[in-house]
Each structure stands twice: as C-alpha cells, then as structure tokens.
Design a protein around this motif. Structure first.
Motif, PDB file in Angstrom:
ATOM      1  N   ASP A 144      17.397  10.141   1.832  1.00  0.00           N
ATOM      2  CA  ASP A 144      16.585  11.222   2.405  1.00  0.00           C
ATOM      3  C   ASP A 144      16.149  10.817   3.816  1.00  0.00           C
ATOM      4  O   ASP A 144      15.515   9.775   4.007  1.00  0.00           O
ATOM      5  CB  ASP A 144      15.366  11.461   1.496  1.00  0.00           C
ATOM      6  N   PRO A 148       0.789  -1.244   0.000  1.00  0.00           N
ATOM      7  CA  PRO A 148       0.000   0.000   0.000  1.00  0.00           C
ATOM      8  C   PRO A 148       0.818   1.290   0.000  1.00  0.00           C
ATOM      9  O   PRO A 148       0.385   2.296  -0.557  1.00  0.00           O
ATOM     10  CB  PRO A 148      -0.829  -0.112   1.281  1.00  0.00           C
ATOM     11  N   TYR A 149       1.965   1.287   0.622  1.00  0.00           N
ATOM     12  CA  TYR A 149       2.733   2.532   0.770  1.00  0.00           C
ATOM     13  C   TYR A 149       3.729   2.727  -0.367  1.00  0.00           C
ATOM     14  O   TYR A 149       4.540   3.647  -0.313  1.00  0.00           O
ATOM     15  CB  TYR A 149       3.487   2.496   2.117  1.00  0.00           C
ATOM     16  N   ASN A 170      13.885  11.773   5.529  1.00  0.00           N
ATOM     17  CA  ASN A 170      12.433  11.718   5.684  1.00  0.00           C
ATOM     18  C   ASN A 170      11.772  10.646   4.833  1.00  0.00           C
ATOM     19  O   ASN A 170      10.558  10.671   4.646  1.00  0.00           O
ATOM     20  CB  ASN A 170      11.823  13.075   5.305  1.00  0.00           C
ATOM     21  N   LYS A 176       0.748   5.926  -5.910  1.00  0.00           N
ATOM     22  CA  LYS A 176       1.262   7.122  -6.571  1.00  0.00           C
ATOM     23  C   LYS A 176       2.132   6.711  -7.756  1.00  0.00           C
ATOM     24  O   LYS A 176       2.869   5.725  -7.680  1.00  0.00           O
ATOM     25  CB  LYS A 176       2.123   7.896  -5.572  1.00  0.00           C
ATOM     26  N   VAL A 177       2.030   7.466  -8.833  1.00  0.00           N
ATOM     27  CA  VAL A 177       2.978   7.313  -9.937  1.00  0.00           C
ATOM     28  C   VAL A 177       4.088   8.327  -9.692  1.00  0.00           C
ATOM     29  O   VAL A 177       3.851   9.535  -9.645  1.00  0.00           O
ATOM     30  CB  VAL A 177       2.310   7.565 -11.303  1.00  0.00           C
ATOM     31  N   GLU A 191      10.836   7.749   5.146  1.00  0.00           N
ATOM     32  CA  GLU A 191       9.735   6.940   5.697  1.00  0.00           C
ATOM     33  C   GLU A 191       8.413   7.715   5.758  1.00  0.00           C
ATOM     34  O   GLU A 191       7.373   7.130   6.065  1.00  0.00           O
ATOM     35  CB  GLU A 191      10.106   6.426   7.086  1.00  0.00           C
ATOM     36  N   HIS A 192       8.463   9.005   5.464  1.00  0.00           N
ATOM     37  CA  HIS A 192       7.242   9.817   5.348  1.00  0.00           C
ATOM     38  C   HIS A 192       6.817   9.965   3.892  1.00  0.00           C
ATOM     39  O   HIS A 192       5.897  10.715   3.592  1.00  0.00           O
ATOM     40  CB  HIS A 192       7.473  11.216   5.939  1.00  0.00           C
ATOM     41  N   MET A 193       7.516   9.275   3.016  1.00  0.00           N
ATOM     42  CA  MET A 193       7.266   9.451   1.584  1.00  0.00           C
ATOM     43  C   MET A 193       6.857   8.122   0.939  1.00  0.00           C
ATOM     44  O   MET A 193       7.015   7.054   1.529  1.00  0.00           O
ATOM     45  CB  MET A 193       8.548   9.986   0.932  1.00  0.00           C
ATOM     46  N   VAL A 194       6.311   8.225  -0.266  1.00  0.00           N
ATOM     47  CA  VAL A 194       5.915   7.022  -0.998  1.00  0.00           C
ATOM     48  C   VAL A 194       7.172   6.303  -1.484  1.00  0.00           C
ATOM     49  O   VAL A 194       7.981   6.880  -2.213  1.00  0.00           O
ATOM     50  CB  VAL A 194       5.032   7.393  -2.199  1.00  0.00           C
TER      51      VAL A 194
END
Lengths: 341, 341, 341, 341
Positions: free
Chosen positions: D127, D75-76, D129, D101-102, D131-134
């Motif tokens: 990066d 899912p992520y 961050n 997300k594409v 783990e906060h991103m797709v």
C-alpha cells in the motif's frame, strides 16, 4: 536471620488462610460480583460510616493508584504529590504511562502541607501562562506517609477544604493504613478519612492479607464506570472473591485494627529500645516503620544477622536505614534485634 | 506601542513570503516528499556538516519535542531536563501524554550541568530500587536556554560524553537556535551540535519563518520510521513544501545566521543601554532575550507604551521581566524603548 | 503533466496570500488570542448560525481529530466510525496513541448508517460482558466521506438523535467540507451541521487555505479547557493569527463556498465526460473526488501525462483510481484530462 | 445448582493451598526475587526445553497481554489478532490504553491463518500509503482459542515463519494452555510453543491456580527491562512468591498436565453425551469449552439448575451457549448435566 526490611515479607493472617481453604471448592461468579465481596464491602462501608460508598477490590498498590488517578483526572491534568510520594518515585512511571504528570511539592516529614497545596494552586492560576501548563487536577496523599508519619484530622480537613475550594478531588493512598489507624494519639479514623477524601484505599497487602487493596469512593457517583477502568488497567481479578474473602476477614471483629496495633506496639518497643541505646532516629514515626541513622561500620556488623531497608546516605559515615515491623512480627524478634544493636 | 514581549509576534522574512508567493500555484506532492524539501534538507545537512543526517520538517516546538522524545524512549524511560526546561513546564503535559516522565534537575543559569547529569545517572543505578523507578533514557537541552543562556562547545561535549557513557541519546531543542549561533563569543556551531547530539532541531518559528522546525538526526539510522511517528503525533503537514520552502530560504546565503545576528545586535544594544541606566539584569544573557529586575512602580508607568514578558516576582517591590528582540525588531524601537526607561 | 491526485497540491487562494503579506510585519499576540482570530471566529459563528459556539483554529486534520476525540472521550471509551473512516485507517494510530479504540462498522458508500449505529449501541448494552469491553463513547463521521459521498440532513438528524438517545456526542470531520456544501442537491448546510453535531471542523487545508482547520463546538460548554488539550497535542500554533487570517478570508464574501463550488463544477464536468466516454464509476460522488474503474493497460498509458490516486484493485485487470479536483484546478486541465482518456 | 459457566469459578488445587499454608510465615524477599520463584522458573524452563528463557510471573491475563504487547511494540505499531481474540474484544481497551491498535483479521474457527497473516503483511507493505497507517508489529494468538480450538504444530510453525519473514514477533496467549496441551491428538507441546513463539504465557488462573500467569520469553534477550514494564503496568505482585509457589506446584509431577487432562476428559464425556442426545455443536472443540446450539425454550427450562455462558444468538429461536469444564469439575456433575438435558 531477623527480618525487618519490609512489611510484606510473609503470607496472611491465619484466619484468612482458613477462610480461603473453606471456600476453595465453592463455585463463585467472577470479577467481584460474588456474595463475599458484597459482604466485605458492607463491612467496610460500616467501618467508614460511608453508607453510599462504592467499594472495589484490587490486587496491588501501584495498579490501584494508577487506576484511581486515571479515573479522576482529565487528560490535561496532573496529580499533586509530595516529592517523596509513592506515585512520584517508586511506581516506574505508572502515572505517566496513563498520560498524567505528577506535580511535586517538597515534603515536610513526608507530608504535604495544606498551605503549600493552596499556594501552588493560587500561583498556578495566577500564572499568565497556566493554560500552557499541566493543571493540578487532584491531590495525592499517603497515610501513613513513606516516612511513617501521620496527618492529623485537622490537617486532612484543611487539605480537604483546599481541594474543595479549587474543585479538585483528594485521594489518600492507604497502603499501610492499618498501621496509621493503630498509632498512639492519632485522631484519624476511617470515618474521618471517608469524610475528607473523594477516594482512598485501605491496604491489605502490607496489613495481614496475602494481597489486596480496597478502594473506597465515599460518594459512589463520583466516578462512573470504575469497573471498566479497573479492567482496562489489567487490575480486575478474575476470582474476585479471593480479595473479598480477605477483606471480609480483616473487617470481622476488627482484625484489621488489631493487626495494625500489633505491629505498632512492637515498633514502639523497638523505637524505645533504640533511643535507650543512644541511636538517633531520622524522623519521629509513630507507626510501624522506624528510620535510624546508623554508622556504616555498625551496619556492616549486622550483615547476615538482620535484614533492613537502606534508605539514604546520611553522611560519609552514616546511613539512614529502615526497620519495619508488621502484623507478622514476633515480639521475640524485636528483642533479638535490640540485643544485636 | 512598542512590542518586546516575544520573538514570535510577526510573520516571516520578506524573502520567505516571496518564495511562498512564487510557488503558490505549482502542484507539489504532499507530506514533505517534494523537491523543495529535499533541497532544504541538503542545505541543512551541508550547514551541519552532517552528510548522513535525516532532516524532517515539523510545524511547532511542542509537537517536535513530543515526537522526538516518544521516538527515542522506551515505555519505562523518562527524559532528563532542567527544571526550567520547556518540556518540563510549558508544554501542557505533552511528554506525559506520550507516557513518559520528565525527570528534572535544578537548572544553573537555565542550563543542565554534565556533572549533575552524571551524578543523577550514577545515583540512579546505585539505587537498589531503580528497577521500580523511571529510567533516565535521554537528556533534553535547550540552546539557547529558556533564560537566554548558552552552552559552550566544551559543555556540550561533556554532556555528549556523559550520555555516551550511559548509552542514552542527547537531544537539543533549538527553538531559538539562530539567536544562539549569532551570539558573541560562542563556539557552538551547527557542526558542533551535530557532532554532540543524537537529535536536535533548528527553530524557524522564532527566527524568521512563519512557522516550522527542522529536526536533524545526524545518524539517520538512529530512529526508524520517524515519518510514521510524526504522522501519529498529528505533526505531519499535508503541504510539506510550505516548510521546505521556508527552510530553503533560511539556509540560502546564510539568512538564518543573519536574522539571528540582527536580533542579537539589538539585544546587546538594549542590554548596554539598560546597564548604563542602572538597571539590574536577572541573568547575563548573550542572546535575544534580556531579563531585567524592575520596580513594580516603574513597570506600571510602562503600561500602554511597551509590551514585555512577565517572568517572575523578584521580591515584594520588584518583578523580573523579559524584553525579547527578534529578526523583525526595528533598531529605532530599541532606541524608543531605552528612551522610555 | 496534469495533476489530479489530490486536493492539497497547491498553496492558497490569492486573497489569502495577499492578507498574509499585508499583516506580515504587524506585531500580534500569540496562540490565537489576536483580533483576527476573533474576527474569523465571529464570521464562522455567523455562518453556522451558532452564536454560542467556541471556534478554535488548528493546523491539520489528524491532530484535530486526535485532539477532539481525546477531549470528548473518557479513558474506557472508543469512537464509532466507518471502517473506511480517516481515523480508522490513515492516521497512523493517532487515536490509539491517545488511548482510545476505533470501533468500526461497515461503511455503505463510505457512510455510517444511523440504524447500524443504533444497532451497535443496542447490542453493546445487551451484551452481558459489555463492562469488559470498550464502550462506544462518540460517533465519528466524515462529510464528504473518504469516498466523496454526502449525508443528507435527514441522515445527520437521525445520527444526532441516535447519539442523543445514548448520551454520546456526534463529531463530524469536515476536511473537505467546502466541497460537500457546494454539491448539487445537498440540503446539508453549516447551520444543519451545527444543529446536529456536538463538534465539527471546517477544513481549510484542502479548500483554499495553505493549511488550517476550524474546530466548532456549537455549545461552548461542551468541552472545558480545550485550549490546553490543543497545546498538549502539539496542535497550538504560536502565530495563531496565521490561521485566523486564512479563515477570515475564507469566510468573507462566501469565498469558502465559492471555492468549493469551483471544484465541484469541474468535478461534475469531468464525471460527465467520463460517463460519456463509457468509463465506469466505482461510486456515485457528487463532490470533488471521482472514483473511476480503469483498465490497467489504459492506466499505464497515462503515465507521465497525469497524476491520480490509486485507490484499490478492482480485479486482475482493473484498478479503482481517484481524480480529485480542487479550488485551484484550471478548467482547461479538466478538458485536457478528458482529451487524454 | 450445576456450574458450567466458566473455568475460573473455584479456588486452587489442594496441593497449592497446602504449599501456601506451609510457607505462610516464612519471610521472603519481594517482587519475585525469592528462591521459590527461581525454582518454579527452572521447572518451566525445563518443561519448555528453553534453558535460556526468562520466566516472569504476573497475576492476570489482561495485564499480561497489555504488558507483553507494550514491551514488544514500537509506538507506531499494532498487534495483529483474530477479530475474536481476547485482546480485540474483552480487555476493555487495555491495548489501546497502552497506545497500540489491535489490527483484526477474520477468525476461522477462532484461529488466525498464517496465509491470512502473510497476505495482510504483503498488502500492507504494497500500500503506497502504509507509512500513514499503523504498522503490523506483532502477531497475537490464543491457544486454545476463545472457541476452544487448537492450532497444530504445523500451523504454529507457519505462523512463526511468516513472522520471521517480516521480522515481527509471535506471541501466544495461553490463558487455557493446560487444556490445549491435554487435548487428544494435539502435537503442540510446550517445547513446540517455545520454539515458535517469541513470547507466550502459561495460564494458571484457569488451570488449577488461585491466580497467576507465567510469561516465558524463550530468548531472554528479546525484551530488555521487562521487570520495570511489569511494574509500570501495575502487574508486579509485592509477594511474588505467591505466584512462584503456585507454578512450582503446577510444574511438579506434571500437575499442570494432569489438571488439564481431567477437564478435557470430562469435556469429551459431555460432548459425546450431547451428540448422542442430538444436540448440535456450534464448533468442534477438543478442549474444555463446548459450544452448543440450544433452543431458547430448552434453555429456559435449565434456569435455576445449571449455569452456563451465553455466547451469541444463533437465530430467532436458538442461542449458542458454552459449557466449560475445569480442573475442579466433578465427574458426577457432568453426568447430572447430561441427565438434565
């Protein structure tokens, strides 16, 4: 081998194949923007007495149901259906994939009763916690139902009125609609359906076409941007005219109705024969699907001679099976089946 | 006015507020990466006898259930639950929003029976059409259930074994877990739960915290990238230490258990009093929720004096209502309630 | 250690903690239906000069953005945002999880230009294939932006007019709104925002609250059943008054503005000091976030003395870092930071 | 009128229609479980030198892409694609509808460079961050690309190795694969693709079939329960043999390659003629799509004589248009087109 397990076991009516061959090398614009699709849509509008209807052609039933439900509902809404409804059971979660819950009510002869729907809606809004729950946002019917049974025009009207009272749309899944329209004694016609339903589809896959379902939205303003939603669901056929030409043929000279009548006539001959031979029917179906309670020993003796659908266990020694006739069933096959039983 | 309508009507235990005040101006890293969250997680691992567990802190129950279910299931799978399960009824379709169907089984005293789960799984895979259906991909329990009832350790073990036999995870929603752990006669402890469940959560919102639920994954390798899924569900609190500090307090000196015991003791006093006065209980609950069948006339006379939860209509003249005690209930309030009845 | 890495590193303003302690043992109804939430909503309506606004309190920013976007869009629509917008980058796909595409435009100083939005919309509808594409269904702004920059009232008005021309809503993410409202020279006030935006939120988490974001829908009829969508997103706090009491405090005696002003004053002192010391700013921010181009060698010497945010590589030898002040920053900490640099 | 606007404007190769007619009244089991589908799958496995491949037949490209992407991703995770990729632009958000997300990278001649993919993956995990991103969970290619260009075997191998290094699958969209395989000088064969890709599809709709795409999973264990996911996406054709028979014909006597070669030969004749007449090509395509920079005045004089695809504005006075040949293009039509220009 005799084949009675379903109504989608053969290709298409000869006239459809002929039309496909005729136009095979004529260049056409894609995605249903061609003249044949327009012609087919016009014929369907006329047959439904719904001059302002939007008509779209999709490939199959599950994608049609998912696209229509997603187009009609807001994110927090669900679809009310009989617990035996196709959307509730046999679409591998396509409705939930789109984010919506199927809210089920107990079926009666495969049908959803207007009174039960109204009671559900009343109870829902009377529940102090209803804002924490999935709101019933539309009603789903199949006609004929998964059990081969039919609504009456009065029943559809009651369901329509119930929906109107709660400002939710009524949607009818007509995967086998041709077999419903041809049943003896039914007063449900395409114009009746168009008058009662916000959206419905006329099934081609099971009634003479290679594939295809015609979605009808009697008031075309009811759903905006349906085209893009069809595309988003992967349900937009590039060569849309392949769908158009099939429905154009089905709605020329009432072929759709004739194919339905053929199957129903044979189903009634089968039903009569079964009853004469003392078989018990699990349900009284006026359409092309006949559900019979068979002894398991008897069933085993049919192996290798006839195919049929296994429906459910009746008791330790009996099973409910389905024999389905179709537009393609040969009369002698019914006679041969009865001779076997 | 006496308040018995729910167990989330007051703030937090005094020690939690004190801890929040103490650390209020200490700068901390965000998203649960701070030392207090680590301390709280260590204490929970110890309490669960699950040294390899991953522990995550989320804000509320519905978001916790949705995140866990979405993390455990493949797209074509659904979650098996009692038809009264919170995920089935009172989460506004959060599970379906994530693309999954809730597959319901009839509850028995609010519980899901291992035998019923096994039968469902057997029947599912025996159904020739099961590949067209939503596969049961996990089992959801609430403990205590929505009716205040409890599983036994033997029942949890049977459910665990059933799930293991079908290679699907078992998930336990412990929104009111503290009230379950404190019930008289229960043999279900945190280590029992950790041994039987693939994922569970320890509810803080209803048991002494301002808010917060601690998700425990006994085998941390069971779910990869849970952090990102929590973020994707909008369930990642920026100031994660607000959750950590609450659970750190709850798992210091067994406060969580003590708060549970307080509420259960008062609930038992209430139950005893109700029975002595001749009231009929709708269900025999050993936890903080008591369901009473009340005459509607009697109920009306309580208006303005006590708040309670309206559960369901029992018959024309009777209603099932719920009285809930909590960690915050004062003993004299129970006495006052009994005096009123 | 000096802490300048973010504006959500400490708890809440003292008056908020005091209010939470005061009401801690008062029984309240759940889910934001209490009197304190009503009071807070009234104060926000007054501050926004939006008497008909619906005001809802959610816990965090990502869940707020996802809920609002899902509530505003139809399934085939996407949200237009700057390519640096929070919804585009740092929400772990929460928008896509809800089924929607984030359509990105190049940022200019972190901002979306009305002319670029208009051009996108024109080009989209001029594209013969646009019905096969995701329709731009709303515009997302952050104010202050992720780069600390601000829109002017004229720019917001232009964006509003562009949206109006295309009948799509404008949504403003005010995670750091307090720091924008307090900036020197800004003409953007809450009433300006309420007049230009269909939905916006006033951020509490980063501006003095423990947590919480207040969603304002100036025309409450704009979104039906927002409550249920909040619940479906797992964003409905059981003890809603915890949010209400924080916003009630923030909107009493203009505390929200004062907290914003405190942080901005310190940020301007820091900025002035940085410029005087010859540092180069990556962007000219009038708010609490300051982006500085630092030599990597210099940065290493700060290790263990100050925390900051690493933004991006500027070149082989330089890095853009962020110093964020907040409502909780002590003046002497800014002086100490400048002394270090 | 000459038709060069797309490669899906006509029906099917004559041998396919003939086969459809032959089997039209033979009863077959549904959903692709028939012997013809098995035969077609065997032939495809042989052509791909992939004896353990799973082969599934779906109706169209968008539904195929959506089903494969949803089957491959958690899912992520998102799918990395060129910013001109079909999944990124022209599928009405079907990927986002499935929750993903594409993630786009700039195209180079319509292609995704392995080095750019590797850089993206490196940067992503570097990066702080991330783990906060797709998370980039797979790579999507189209071959030929949307610009008619082709990868080399070396490029596919590099992409494969990059994906392997990051443990993510490589997926190839072969909507026009036949035209790629037939291009002069290409070293990309079906076995090369099967060796490099975790999943790919062989496009039938644009290369001689009425409709249909054959999904190949070289290691069949790579995706479990693909059948149910196809059903859930509404992409399971009831009369699956309609797809099987078409691919069986296309993979008999190398018809698929011959049809591809026919179109490419004509496209090269057209290209040569365009160059000789001094036209400028927007891109150097070795396949059936040719992109030409045309003066707008010149274009207007073609109205009513030839249909073509409008690609994009080149400058104020010029437009990039596309001429597509297909398996069905007549040689004399190419000559007629060149005579017009």
């Amino acid at each position: 081998m005799l084949h009675f397990d379903s109504d989608y076991m053969e290709g298409a009516h000869a006239s459809i194949l002929a039309r496909l061959a005729e136009i095979n090398r004529i260049a056409m614009p894609g995605y249903g923007t061609d003249a044949i699709c327009r012609s087919a849509a016009d014929k369907i509008r006329a047959a439904c007495a719904a001059p302002n209807a939007a008509v779209s052609f999709l490939v199959g039933g599950t994608q049609t149901n998912a696209t229509v439900v997603d187009a009609l509902l807001r994110p927090y809404e669900g679809v009310l259906a009989a617990d035996t409804g196709h959307v509730a059971v046999h679409e591998a979660g396509a409705i939930e994939f789109g984010g919506h819950k199927v809210l089920t009510l107990p079926q009666e002869n495969g049908k959803l009763r207007a009174a039960a729907v109204r009671q559900y809606l009343e109870d829902f809004y009377a529940d102090a916690n209803h804002e924490h729950m999935v709101a019933p946002g539309m009603v789903y019917l199949s006609h004929p139902t998964e059990y081969g049974t039919l609504y009456t025009a009065a029943e559809l009207t009651q369901l329509h009125e119930t929906c109107q009272d709660y400002h939710i749309p009524l949607y009818l899944d007509g995967a086998r609609l041709g077999y419903g329209l041809a049943a003896a004694g039914t007063d449900v016609t395409l114009p009746v359906i168009a008058a009662c339903c916000d959206v419905f589809y006329i099934g081609g896959t099971k009634v003479g076409a290679l594939f295809g379902e015609a979605v009808v939205i009697p008031d075309r303003a009811r759903i905006a941007h349906f085209f893009t939603m069809v595309k988003q669901h992967g349900a937009l056929l590039a060569k849309g005219w392949l769908l158009g030409v099939q429905f154009d043929a089905l709605f020329t000279d009432a072929l759709y109705t004739k194919l339905g009548a053929h199957a129903v006539t044979l189903a009634m001959r089968l039903k009569q024969g079964l009853l004469e031979k003392g078989y018990r029917l699990a349900i009284d179906s006026p359409t092309n699907q006949q559900f019979v309670v068979m002894e398991n020993d008897r069933l085993r003796r049919l192996d290798g001679q006839v195919t049929y659908g296994v429906w459910e266990k009746a008791d330790e020694n009996h099973t409910v099976i389905r024999f389905a006739t179709s537009w393609a069933t040969e009369p002698h096959a019914v006679d041969a089946l009865l001779a076997l039983l």
